[in-house]
Design a protein around this motif. Sequence first.
Motif, PDB file in Angstrom:
ATOM      1  N   SER A 128       0.824  -1.215   0.000  1.00  0.00           N
ATOM      2  CA  SER A 128       0.000   0.000   0.000  1.00  0.00           C
ATOM      3  C   SER A 128       0.859   1.266   0.000  1.00  0.00           C
ATOM      4  O   SER A 128       0.417   2.339   0.391  1.00  0.00           O
ATOM      5  CB  SER A 128      -0.970   0.000   1.184  1.00  0.00           C
ATOM      6  OG  SER A 128      -0.280  -0.098   2.408  1.00  0.00           O
ATOM      7  N   GLU A 137      -9.405  -2.386   6.268  1.00  0.00           N
ATOM      8  CA  GLU A 137      -8.457  -1.492   6.940  1.00  0.00           C
ATOM      9  C   GLU A 137      -8.791  -0.013   6.743  1.00  0.00           C
ATOM     10  O   GLU A 137      -7.965   0.844   7.044  1.00  0.00           O
ATOM     11  CB  GLU A 137      -7.041  -1.777   6.447  1.00  0.00           C
ATOM     12  CG  GLU A 137      -6.557  -3.172   6.816  1.00  0.00           C
ATOM     13  CD  GLU A 137      -5.166  -3.438   6.296  1.00  0.00           C
ATOM     14  OE1 GLU A 137      -4.261  -2.633   6.595  1.00  0.00           O
ATOM     15  OE2 GLU A 137      -4.991  -4.436   5.582  1.00  0.00           O
ATOM     16  N   ASP A 167      -7.394   2.183   2.162  1.00  0.00           N
ATOM     17  CA  ASP A 167      -6.551   1.003   1.964  1.00  0.00           C
ATOM     18  C   ASP A 167      -6.601   0.473   0.529  1.00  0.00           C
ATOM     19  O   ASP A 167      -5.566   0.299  -0.109  1.00  0.00           O
ATOM     20  CB  ASP A 167      -6.916  -0.102   2.951  1.00  0.00           C
ATOM     21  CG  ASP A 167      -5.941  -1.267   2.877  1.00  0.00           C
ATOM     22  OD1 ASP A 167      -4.722  -1.022   2.800  1.00  0.00           O
ATOM     23  OD2 ASP A 167      -6.394  -2.425   2.882  1.00  0.00           O
ATOM     24  N   ARG A 217      -1.130   5.643   2.225  1.00  0.00           N
ATOM     25  CA  ARG A 217      -2.093   5.622   3.334  1.00  0.00           C
ATOM     26  C   ARG A 217      -2.024   6.951   4.083  1.00  0.00           C
ATOM     27  O   ARG A 217      -0.974   7.578   4.184  1.00  0.00           O
ATOM     28  CB  ARG A 217      -1.790   4.469   4.308  1.00  0.00           C
ATOM     29  CG  ARG A 217      -1.813   3.067   3.712  1.00  0.00           C
ATOM     30  CD  ARG A 217      -3.188   2.589   3.286  1.00  0.00           C
ATOM     31  NE  ARG A 217      -4.230   2.684   4.269  1.00  0.00           N
ATOM     32  CZ  ARG A 217      -4.515   1.752   5.181  1.00  0.00           C
ATOM     33  NH1 ARG A 217      -3.813   0.638   5.244  1.00  0.00           N
ATOM     34  NH2 ARG A 217      -5.514   1.928   6.012  1.00  0.00           N
ATOM     35  N   HIS A 270       3.161   5.168   8.766  1.00  0.00           N
ATOM     36  CA  HIS A 270       3.511   3.755   8.712  1.00  0.00           C
ATOM     37  C   HIS A 270       5.019   3.595   8.787  1.00  0.00           C
ATOM     38  O   HIS A 270       5.765   4.496   8.409  1.00  0.00           O
ATOM     39  CB  HIS A 270       3.018   3.109   7.408  1.00  0.00           C
ATOM     40  CG  HIS A 270       1.564   2.802   7.390  1.00  0.00           C
ATOM     41  ND1 HIS A 270       0.598   3.759   7.210  1.00  0.00           N
ATOM     42  CD2 HIS A 270       0.916   1.635   7.545  1.00  0.00           C
ATOM     43  CE1 HIS A 270      -0.594   3.196   7.248  1.00  0.00           C
ATOM     44  NE2 HIS A 270      -0.428   1.897   7.444  1.00  0.00           N
TER      45      HIS A 270
END
Length: 150
Positions: free
Chosen positions: A59, A95, A99, A136, A140
Motif C-alpha cells: 500500500s 483497513e 486502503d 495511506r 507507517h
Amino acid sequence: MPGQMSAIVEVALQLIASATLRVDTPGAGFTDITGHAVGFIDQISAGEGVLLIYLRHTSASLAIQENADPDVQSDLIAALDRLAPEDAPWIHDVEGPDDMPAHVKAMLNGVSLHVPVTGGKLALGTWQGIYLWEHRRAPHTRNVVVTVVG
C-alpha cells in the motif's frame, strides 16, 4: 541511426551487498530516500553496477521523480487520487477507506526500482530523486531492501 553510445565499461562482478532501510512515513505523500541510497553506495564503496531497491509493502510504492519543484509531487498525488479515489465502490475495506486505493496506487506505480551506479555514484539525472510514496493517510513504518550488484 540517431544518438551516440558512450564508451562501454566492463567490470567483473566483485560485490553484492544488501541492507534494509526502515522508513517512518508521516502519512500520505513522498519521503525522499535518495540520501540513504547515496550513503549506502558510499559505505560499501561501490564502483560500477546497479542499485536494486525493493519496498516490502503493498500500500506504498517507490518512484524516481522530480526533486526540485514540490508542485510536481502535489500534481502526482492528485493524479493518482483521480485514478483510485477513496469513494469508489471498493469491496476490500477492512483497513479503512484509504486502503484499497493505496493498493491500486502501489500496483500502478510499482514497488521496485533499479538505478545504475557509475564511478561510485548513482546515475540519477539532475532533477531526479528516489522516493518512498506512502499512499495511506496514517503514518507507517516501511521496510526498503537495498542491494548493490557490481
